[in-house]
Design a protein around this motif. Sequence first.
Motif, short mmCIF file in Angstrom:
data_model
loop_
_atom_site.label_atom_id
_atom_site.label_comp_id
_atom_site.label_asym_id
_atom_site.label_seq_id
_atom_site.Cartn_x
_atom_site.Cartn_y
_atom_site.Cartn_z
N LEU A 1 13.67 -65.39 -4.72
CA LEU A 1 12.26 -65.64 -4.44
C LEU A 1 11.56 -66.24 -5.65
CD1 LEU A 1 10.07 -65.26 -2.26
CD2 LEU A 1 9.58 -63.03 -3.27
N GLU B 1 14.92 -72.89 4.65
CA GLU B 1 13.60 -72.40 4.29
C GLU B 1 12.48 -73.22 4.95
OE1 GLU B 1 13.31 -72.09 0.02
OE2 GLU B 1 14.67 -70.37 -0.04
N GLN C 1 10.74 -61.07 8.19
CA GLN C 1 9.92 -59.87 8.09
C GLN C 1 9.72 -59.18 9.44
OE1 GLN C 1 6.35 -61.24 6.13
NE2 GLN C 1 7.46 -61.83 4.27
N GLU D 1 20.35 -62.67 4.11
CA GLU D 1 19.44 -62.95 5.21
C GLU D 1 20.20 -63.29 6.49
OE1 GLU D 1 17.29 -64.50 1.44
OE2 GLU D 1 19.34 -64.13 2.13
N GLU E 1 10.08 -66.96 6.56
CA GLU E 1 9.74 -65.66 5.98
C GLU E 1 9.17 -64.73 7.05
OE1 GLU E 1 7.21 -67.22 2.88
OE2 GLU E 1 8.65 -66.56 1.34
#
Length: 302
Positions: A269, A30, A39, A130, A35
């Motif tokens: 999340l 992370e 996306q 992911e 993110e």
Amino acid sequence: MNTNIPNILQQLYQGEKRALARCITLVENEWDGYEQLLQQLKFTKNTPVIGITGPPGAGKSTLIGALAGYIASLGKKLAIIAVDPSSPFNRGALMGDRLRMSDHYLNPNVFIRSMASRGSLGGLAPKIFEVADIIKAAGFDYIIIETVGVGQSEVEIAALADTTVLALVPEAGDEIQTIKSGVMEIADIYVLNKADRDGAHTFLKNLTLLAHTNAREGWEAPVIKTVATKNEGLTELLAAIEKHHTHGSSQFKKAHLMAEKAMMLIKNLRTKDVSFKAIEEELQQLITDKNFNLYQYVSKFR
């Protein structure tokens, strides 16, 4: 970590393994930009995601290694995500599948990544969805996911895989009674591995009957006999996987599985700011109080 997302995505789409490994590490940890990377992912191929599950001792790693060798021999590119049990203390993987599948480590058509389950009860790893999507974007022909092999709770794979393969062995005759209410129903293909052993014929008949009973949406799970150590049954197994991928799922099932995936991502999340290490350190102090109440403690995280 300063990452140029558009640049690394371009390298990913070109199939560069270093970029793929970097993207996975970025997401797993992370780091800044992960993110944005997720996306902006784009998919140009309908890559089949094959989940291979089953009880310990079913020979899943050997089967996957043999299937990987067969797929690579056809000139196809595949990625293997091997989810290993994790240490309850440092959360790292206890077994490294790069060692168990060392024959393919240097094969340019094969990408292998080990992930720790980190205590997940569903046989998968926290960032598995992911990571699978990142690999999809890299243009592989197949993605194979090997789950931990924890038995009946190992049903999360159905929310991730397009095709779920359940590997069993002839000795699992009694065990099948305990797992059939869970994992048995999610299988799209049954594999009777080590089919050269005693009792295989009887077990095959029982498994075929069970597959017929569990038939749904116009699909009856085929039972494929394999002997992974001898590379037997691999052609039939890949053909069954291709047939199921072509068969597809109903819109209802696709939406249901996507909702399952969305729920897991939303849960992750919402808990991303909750630190396991911080909770552990805090509890070391609190549990010395004989009046400590865990339910009161967790209520503060609402």
